[in-house]
Design a protein around this motif. Structure first.
Motif, PDB file in Angstrom:
ATOM      1  N   LYS A  65       0.843  -1.116  -0.147  1.00  0.00           N
ATOM      2  CA  LYS A  65      -0.053   0.028  -0.037  1.00  0.00           C
ATOM      3  C   LYS A  65       0.876   1.290   0.063  1.00  0.00           C
ATOM      4  N   THR A  66       0.427   2.367  -0.709  1.00  0.00           N
ATOM      5  CA  THR A  66       1.086   3.603  -0.854  1.00  0.00           C
ATOM      6  C   THR A  66       0.098   4.549  -1.035  1.00  0.00           C
ATOM      7  N   LYS A  67       0.251   5.931  -1.193  1.00  0.00           N
ATOM      8  CA  LYS A  67      -0.337   6.884  -1.723  1.00  0.00           C
ATOM      9  C   LYS A  67       0.405   7.630  -2.596  1.00  0.00           C
ATOM     10  N   ILE A  68      -0.496   8.190  -3.535  1.00  0.00           N
ATOM     11  CA  ILE A  68      -0.045   9.103  -4.744  1.00  0.00           C
ATOM     12  C   ILE A  68      -0.331  10.539  -4.022  1.00  0.00           C
ATOM     13  N   ILE A  69       0.541  11.471  -4.189  1.00  0.00           N
ATOM     14  CA  ILE A  69       0.273  12.931  -3.656  1.00  0.00           C
ATOM     15  C   ILE A  69       0.080  13.544  -5.009  1.00  0.00           C
ATOM     16  N   VAL A  70      -0.995  14.269  -5.237  1.00  0.00           N
ATOM     17  CA  VAL A  70      -1.471  15.110  -6.252  1.00  0.00           C
ATOM     18  C   VAL A  70      -1.303  16.544  -5.874  1.00  0.00           C
ATOM     19  N   ASN A  71      -0.431  17.463  -6.345  1.00  0.00           N
ATOM     20  CA  ASN A  71      -0.177  18.915  -6.058  1.00  0.00           C
ATOM     21  C   ASN A  71      -0.682  19.949  -7.110  1.00  0.00           C
ATOM     22  N   LEU A  72      -1.476  20.976  -6.794  1.00  0.00           N
ATOM     23  CA  LEU A  72      -1.943  21.838  -7.954  1.00  0.00           C
ATOM     24  C   LEU A  72      -2.071  23.028  -7.088  1.00  0.00           C
TER      25      LEU A  72
END
Length: 84
Positions: free
Chosen positions: A50-57
């Motif tokens: 398991k992991t996370k994807i970080i989306v930055n805007l």
């Protein structure tokens, strides 16, 4: 998001009129040993976990949970099953 090992899925997004279309969107995996993400948002399963994807805007940050498994089963929505 569920992925098989070596599976790929694109992160789809829509920019509404409030957000400047020139703002840069970035993607980052918190654990590249589990899943990687390309600059255009394609996530690839690498190893189980398991992991996370970080989306930055600009001033916004979003997290997407990713689970990678060696076995992913997807049933069609019209699939009928009975408990034995």
């Amino acid at each position: 998001m569920y992925l098989a090992i070596n599976g790929k899925e694109k992160i789809d997004y829509y920019l509404n009129s409030i957000i400047d279309k020139n703002d840069k969107i970035t993607f980052k995996s918190l654990d590249n040993n589990i899943a990687t993400v390309s600059n255009d948002g394609i996530v690839t399963g690498i190893n189980e976990g398991k992991t996370k994807i970080i989306v930055n805007l600009e001033n916004y940050t979003f997290e997407i949970n990713v689970i990678v498994s060696d076995l992913i089963v997807t049933l069609p929505t019209d699939y009928n099953y009975q408990k034995k």
